[in-house]
Design a protein around this motif. Sequence first.
Motif, mmCIF file in Angstrom:
data_model
loop_
_atom_site.group_PDB
_atom_site.id
_atom_site.type_symbol
_atom_site.label_atom_id
_atom_site.label_comp_id
_atom_site.label_asym_id
_atom_site.label_seq_id
_atom_site.Cartn_x
_atom_site.Cartn_y
_atom_site.Cartn_z
ATOM 1 N N ASP A 67 0.805 -1.172 0.070
ATOM 2 C CA ASP A 67 0.101 0.055 -0.047
ATOM 3 C C ASP A 67 0.781 1.439 0.037
ATOM 4 N N GLU A 68 1.851 1.133 0.451
ATOM 5 C CA GLU A 68 2.815 2.206 0.635
ATOM 6 C C GLU A 68 3.678 2.656 -0.513
ATOM 7 N N HIS A 69 4.385 1.617 -1.103
ATOM 8 C CA HIS A 69 5.183 1.699 -2.026
ATOM 9 C C HIS A 69 4.786 1.174 -3.523
ATOM 10 N N ALA A 70 3.631 0.486 -3.563
ATOM 11 C CA ALA A 70 2.967 0.260 -5.029
ATOM 12 C C ALA A 70 1.418 0.079 -4.695
ATOM 13 N N PRO A 71 0.811 1.314 -4.377
ATOM 14 C CA PRO A 71 -0.585 1.045 -4.401
ATOM 15 C C PRO A 71 -1.339 0.654 -5.425
ATOM 16 N N THR A 72 -0.877 1.067 -6.513
ATOM 17 C CA THR A 72 -1.855 0.735 -7.744
ATOM 18 C C THR A 72 -0.923 -0.317 -8.827
ATOM 19 N N ALA A 73 -1.779 -0.824 -9.580
ATOM 20 C CA ALA A 73 -0.981 -1.716 -10.418
ATOM 21 C C ALA A 73 0.126 -0.940 -11.298
ATOM 22 N N GLY A 74 -0.315 0.123 -11.754
ATOM 23 C CA GLY A 74 0.807 0.782 -12.563
ATOM 24 C C GLY A 74 2.115 1.274 -11.594
ATOM 25 N N ALA A 75 1.823 1.453 -10.303
ATOM 26 C CA ALA A 75 3.214 1.444 -9.690
ATOM 27 C C ALA A 75 4.157 0.251 -9.370
ATOM 28 N N LEU A 76 3.077 -0.884 -9.287
ATOM 29 C CA LEU A 76 3.755 -1.938 -9.112
ATOM 30 C C LEU A 76 4.643 -2.465 -10.387
ATOM 31 N N ALA A 77 3.989 -2.124 -11.362
ATOM 32 C CA ALA A 77 4.323 -2.503 -12.794
ATOM 33 C C ALA A 77 5.902 -1.751 -13.236
ATOM 34 N N ALA A 78 5.623 -0.340 -12.650
ATOM 35 C CA ALA A 78 7.137 0.334 -12.671
ATOM 36 C C ALA A 78 7.773 0.063 -11.825
#
Length: 430
Positions: A67-78
């Motif tokens: 939740d803190e470092h990759a709260p969205t799918a796009g953030a996790l993908a990046a």
Amino acid sequence: MRPPTTFGPGLTARLGASLAGVDAELARRYPGDAGGRQPVHTVYAPADAVTAGTVRSWGDRALAALDEHAPTAGALAAALGLPAGLAGPVHDRVRAKLAAEPVEDLRIDFEDGYGRRSDAEEDEAALRAAELVAAGTGAPFAGIRAKSLEAGVRDRGIRTLDVFLTALVAAGGPPDGLVLTLPKVTHAEQVAAMASLAEEFEKAHALDAGRLRFEVQIETTQAVLGPDGRATLARFLDAGEGRVSALHYGTFDYSAACGVAPAHQAPDHPVADHAKAVMQVAVAGTGVRLSDGSANVLPAGTGEQVRAAWRSHHDLVRRSLARAYHQGWDMHPGHLVSRYAAVYAFYREGLAPAASRLVAYTGGGRGDVLDEPATARALAGYVLRGVDCGAVDADEAARATGLTRRDLEELVRPGPAPGAPRNGSSPSQG
């Protein structure tokens, strides 16, 4: 009309009789995978720190990091370099996994992560570990890693194992999913000794013969190459008399034994690749499974540091999966995010190509690849692993392949695979 032949009618029978012993030996040594779920990882935690809430705590901490470092799918993908089309399903499945079953295999550690304590303290910890495993840890697989059978810690290791198993029997018996780990093995006789301990315990408590099996950790150079220059791992399996369930690579002990500087100790170092290649050949066809070791770069600190550690761990997990190491060890709750993201992406991105080849192989269509029975077994095994770990839903796999789980399991079984082409069109190159 039958064509003329040269060999007499009794030759086949004589050859069959002469090879009967070989046939039986090959069937005994190479039964193939027994099937069933293999966890994608092992989490180990010191015996003095494990509680009934450990698994849930790891899951909560991993969710907080996500939740803190990759709260969205796009953030996790990046952060991990995931393809855009996979990001949404992978992010959703990682979150669901961390909420429902964050740890698949928990090893309560009495070895390196625990150290030396007084006998009374370790006895108490062993009893507490048995209570936790008997009650259920929240992980489908759980057990202990006692100290090794090396001379300096042998008696303590045996006692911990005894206290733990005896308490489990008193609590109702060894549960399904029980796993025992034997570390720092240097000689086949240590494996034989562990097998003997298991046999004696079974007899003492009227357990089914072979009920207790164990993993062997490959952490010493002597486990890979003996003093006579011969490979030793096949001897380990023989010494275990059918009780060795898996070989687990120990990244840092093995690397240190080879003289690798700490900064370069990692699962992708050449000494690691060599050891794991030997392990892989030694267990091929035997039903003994494999696990890679751990990474020690922890996802902690700033957001940039966490995401960098995730990317490093993700890439190592992907590398292991591509090399047919379907399991590894995780050292930190944050590693659960990168572990499951790597595993889920690996199986989801490969489902469509694998399914297409299975459809073509089983006669439901035409493909660009002409697969042999051995490859069909591997394709079916790949799909089953994807379902078992949660990367792919069972109905999703069935729609893609046109095969039920039972069909896939039939394909995985050793021997000529059901559904193999019958017109001789498949070349024999295996």
